[in-house]
Write a protein that holds these residues in place. Structure first.
Motif, PDB file in Angstrom:
ATOM      1  N   LEU A  46       0.792  -1.219   0.065  1.00  0.00           N
ATOM      2  CA  LEU A  46       0.127   0.027   0.051  1.00  0.00           C
ATOM      3  C   LEU A  46       0.816   1.284  -0.055  1.00  0.00           C
ATOM      4  O   LEU A  46       2.013   1.112   0.147  1.00  0.00           O
ATOM      5  N   THR A 139      -7.779   2.318   8.353  1.00  0.00           N
ATOM      6  CA  THR A 139      -7.928   0.739   7.878  1.00  0.00           C
ATOM      7  C   THR A 139      -9.318   0.251   7.697  1.00  0.00           C
ATOM      8  O   THR A 139      -9.996   0.199   8.535  1.00  0.00           O
ATOM      9  N   TYR A 143      -6.964  -2.715   3.575  1.00  0.00           N
ATOM     10  CA  TYR A 143      -6.565  -1.386   2.759  1.00  0.00           C
ATOM     11  C   TYR A 143      -6.484  -0.228   3.712  1.00  0.00           C
ATOM     12  O   TYR A 143      -7.316  -0.375   5.052  1.00  0.00           O
ATOM     13  N   VAL A 147      -5.827   4.252  -0.483  1.00  0.00           N
ATOM     14  CA  VAL A 147      -6.102   3.695  -1.452  1.00  0.00           C
ATOM     15  C   VAL A 147      -7.597   3.773  -1.820  1.00  0.00           C
ATOM     16  O   VAL A 147      -8.645   3.199  -1.342  1.00  0.00           O
ATOM     17  N   ASN A 150     -10.789   1.588  -2.719  1.00  0.00           N
ATOM     18  CA  ASN A 150     -11.409   0.761  -1.417  1.00  0.00           C
ATOM     19  C   ASN A 150     -12.231   1.662  -0.678  1.00  0.00           C
ATOM     20  O   ASN A 150     -11.806   2.546   0.016  1.00  0.00           O
TER      21      ASN A 150
END
Length: 356
Positions: A46, A139, A143, A147, A150
């Motif tokens: 990531l 999170t 992910y 990102v 997502n």
């Protein structure tokens, strides 16, 4: 009888192997090596030098669990600084799902007192801290919010800043940094992400405060309550405390057959920290109906689900579902369909009563 052994040189070796039990004091570098070699663990690279580690779908479907991949659940590591930036629970299981959660095992191994907490029906999100960037880490589902494709992790960050003001955000940042912890939330988004249980507004529910380290450790429930009160949000709720097996088992027998409790279920935690889950009949019923709804919407076979129908209400809902517009079924959540069905079912029962 004579035994003759012949080596077979033709075979396919797995590229990765499952790991044996690991030592409690293992270093992060050594643990990362175990993760890298583990057949049932996947790494996702990531932004900001962070990698997430999670068990694979194959581990879940084949029920392949060990000391390594139960820790690879919501584990986020800065691969440059070699620091855990966010950490959630170890994977834990439903009652009767694993040998160690079956009743005949629990009766001999639960250490009392045993505490029962409610289990909200959203999805898991965590707020950790990345020291290299001096920033909070949001999170969910392997992910981070960096990102953008997502949505679930991005929704955690979005709801976080909608819920907390600048002073609270500064407090949380200092808290997770100074105490080396992650805040673990249940994320409730009735419009964006409806599940099975009905909620009327978006909310973050503080479940636990987990140390950002390999060995699983969390703050006591009193600290969870204190922090949630200071932040002005809800925390998980203590439902009951049992001092012996008899009282616990009587409670378990009662609630596990009570379809009037409109909640997902309970998390059960014993004195040493062992955790298991109990899903309630109402939730299980509508989760099954959600699977049937999906099949009906996609016009796929529902035969195996039909065979599992055991009650009159299940049969009525399935029959009602088949009468609905397929497009409407496809674009409606199970909560919306349940509400429509209950109104229709009540009206029909009332009509039948008048005719009788």
């Amino acid at each position: 009888i004579e035994t003759h052994e012949i080596d077979n040189p033709v075979y396919r070796a797995s590229e990765k192997k499952t790991s044996a039990a690991i030592q409690p004091d293992i270093s992060l570098d050594d643990f990362l090596a175990h993760l890298d070699q583990h057949e049932y663990v996947q790494e996702l690279k990531l932004p900001h030098h962070i990698s997430s580690f999670n068990f694979t779908k194959k581990a879940f479907s084949e029920r392949k669990w060990d000391d390594v991949n139960v820790k690879a659940r919501g584990l986020f590591v800065n691969m440059v600084s070699k620091q855990i930036v966010s950490r959630s629970y170890n994977k834990f299981f439903n009652i009767d799902e694993r040998p160690e959660t079956k009743m005949h095992h629990l009766v001999n191994h639960l250490q009392f007192p045993v505490t029962v907490y409610d289990k909200a029906n959203g999805y898991l999100g965590t707020v950790g801290y990345n020291e290299m960037e001096d920033e909070l880490v949001f999170t969910s589902k392997s992910y981070t919010s960096h990102v953008k494709q997502n949505q679930h992790a991005s929704w955690v960050e979005e709801l976080f800043y909608q819920t907390f003001g600048d002073v609270q955000v500064d407090y949380i940042k200092s808290y997770v940094s100074d105490h080396n912890v992650s805040l673990v939330f249940e994320v409730i988004l009735p419009e964006k992400d409806p599940h099975v249980i009905t909620y009327d507004h978006d909310q973050l529910i503080l479940l636990d405060i987990v140390k950002r380290q390999l060995s699983y450790e969390k703050a006591p429930f009193t600290e969870v309550q204190r922090v949630s009160e200071q932040l002005g949000i809800s925390s998980k709720q203590e439902v009951a405390v049992f001092q012996d097996w008899t009282s616990f088992y009587k409670w378990y027998q009662a609630v596990s057959h009570d379809d009037s409790i409109k909640e997902e279920g309970y998390v059960i935690e014993d004195h040493r920290g062992f955790m298991t889950k109990l899903k309630l009949p109402y939730y299980q019923f509508w989760k099954q109906m959600r699977a049937i709804k999906q099949r009906v919407a996609e016009k796929r076979s529902t035969q195996k689900y039909i065979q599992a129908l055991q009650t009159a209400e299940q049969a009525r809902f399935y029959t009602w579902l088949l009468e609905q517009d397929a497009h409407a079924v496809r674009n409606s959540s199970i909560i919306e369909l349940r509400s429509q069905f209950e109104q229709s079912d009540a009206a029909q029962l009332n009509k039948d009563g008048i005719n009788a």
